[in-house]
Design an enzyme around this catalytic site. Structure first.
Site, PDB file in Angstrom:
ATOM      1  N   LYS A 263       1.277   7.147  -1.593  1.00 22.37           N
ATOM      2  CA  LYS A 263       2.336   7.743  -0.773  1.00 22.37           C
ATOM      3  C   LYS A 263       3.658   7.835  -1.537  1.00 22.37           C
ATOM      4  O   LYS A 263       4.431   8.787  -1.335  1.00 22.37           O
ATOM      5  CB  LYS A 263       2.500   6.944   0.522  1.00 22.37           C
ATOM      6  CG  LYS A 263       1.290   7.012   1.446  1.00 22.37           C
ATOM      7  CD  LYS A 263       0.969   8.435   1.870  1.00 22.37           C
ATOM      8  CE  LYS A 263      -0.116   8.500   2.938  1.00 22.37           C
ATOM      9  NZ  LYS A 263      -0.377   9.886   3.404  1.00 22.37           N
TER      10      LYS A 263
ATOM     11  N   TYR B 153      -2.549   2.412  -1.208  1.00 20.66           N
ATOM     12  CA  TYR B 153      -1.920   3.296  -0.231  1.00 20.66           C
ATOM     13  C   TYR B 153      -0.453   3.518  -0.578  1.00 20.66           C
ATOM     14  O   TYR B 153       0.045   4.658  -0.582  1.00 20.66           O
ATOM     15  CB  TYR B 153      -2.057   2.687   1.160  1.00 20.66           C
ATOM     16  CG  TYR B 153      -1.560   3.557   2.282  1.00 20.66           C
ATOM     17  CD1 TYR B 153      -2.298   4.648   2.719  1.00 20.66           C
ATOM     18  CD2 TYR B 153      -0.355   3.284   2.925  1.00 20.66           C
ATOM     19  CE1 TYR B 153      -1.848   5.452   3.764  1.00 20.66           C
ATOM     20  CE2 TYR B 153       0.099   4.071   3.962  1.00 20.66           C
ATOM     21  CZ  TYR B 153      -0.654   5.157   4.378  1.00 20.66           C
ATOM     22  OH  TYR B 153      -0.201   5.950   5.410  1.00 20.66           O
TER      23      TYR B 153
END
Length: 254
Positions: A164, A160
């Site tokens: 991002k 993640y």
């Protein structure tokens, strides 16, 4: 005398919001519609898109629901073409679709890692590519990153965080490619912790354990993120490109 609030209006413009079926995506779509935009709702859960489209229409707006898996480049092309067919133009893209995992690095499988990057990073790129080619009047792309791209928060989130952080780098590069040449501004927003389906999956007590890092002593409200999106989407943010706006209650300052 000119009213600065007029610059936040999106009348006559068309916005596409991915991941619009719930949570922050739905809040953002409603805000863009309230500002006057025609809104294309793109997500995998088509049944929820229909409900949101009906809410927008009931508030006096126009909306089109398009079932879209952003990890599929062809699906992204179809969504952009549907927007053109229905509304005739594309002015704003909000890359909100995203998934998250909290898997220790020693146990995360290649399939788990790839799935997160395929949706969060590659999916945003395919959607931006499809829409950027069709933004004939300039426009605004807003990539929804995360504070996890900028700091850690006690969970094992390598995939993640990588996805991002990649969005922030992609934002800078596309801004330098497109803003001067095509009039397309590209920015990112790094939200902190909001009450969403994703945060509802956290282990009990997790948000309380990190709450001392919140300078504003609460999680965020959906309208607070939607307001930041509206600023970057509209002429009010016309001199802003290649930037990452953190909306996190001060989390990344501690």
């Amino acid at each position: 005398m000119e009213n600065v609030l007029d610059h936040f209006r999106l009348d006559g413009r068309v916005a596409i919001v991915t991941g619009a079926s719930s949570g922050l995506g739905a809040d953002t779509a409603l805000a863009l519609a309230d500002a006057g935009a025609d809104v294309v709702l793109a997500a995998r859960r088509a049944d929820r898109l229909g409900d949101l489209a009906e809410r927008i229409v009931n508030r006096g707006g126009r909306a089109l629901a398009v079932s879209t898996d952003v990890a599929d480049p062809d699906a992204c092309t179809r969504a952009s073409e549907a927007a053109l067919e229905q509304f005739g133009r594309i002015d704003v893209l909000v890359n909100n679709a995203g998934i998250g995992t909290a898997v220790p690095a020693s146990r995360e499988t290649p399939a788990q890692f790839r799935e997160v990057l395929d949706v969060n990073l590659s999916g945003a790129y395919w959607m931006t590519q499809a829409c950027g080619m069709r933004m004939e009047h300039g426009g605004s792309v807003i990539n929804i990153s995360s504070v996890i791209a900028l700091t850690t928060a006690g969970l094992p989130q390598a995939a993640y965080a990588a996805s991002k952080a990649g969005l922030i780098g992609m934002t800078r590069d596309l801004a330098q490619q497109w803003t001067g040449r095509k009039g397309i501004r590209v920015n990112a927003i790094a939200p902190g912790f909001f009450q969403t389906e994703m945060t509802a999956q956290y282990r009990p007590g997790y948000l309380e354990s990190i709450s001392p890092r919140f300078l504003v002593p609460r999680t965020g409200h959906g309208y607070e993120l939607a307001a930041a999106v509206l600023f970057l989407a509209s002429d009010a943010g016309g001199y802003v490109t290649g930037q990452t706006l953190t909306v996190d209650g001060g989390f990344t300052t501690t």
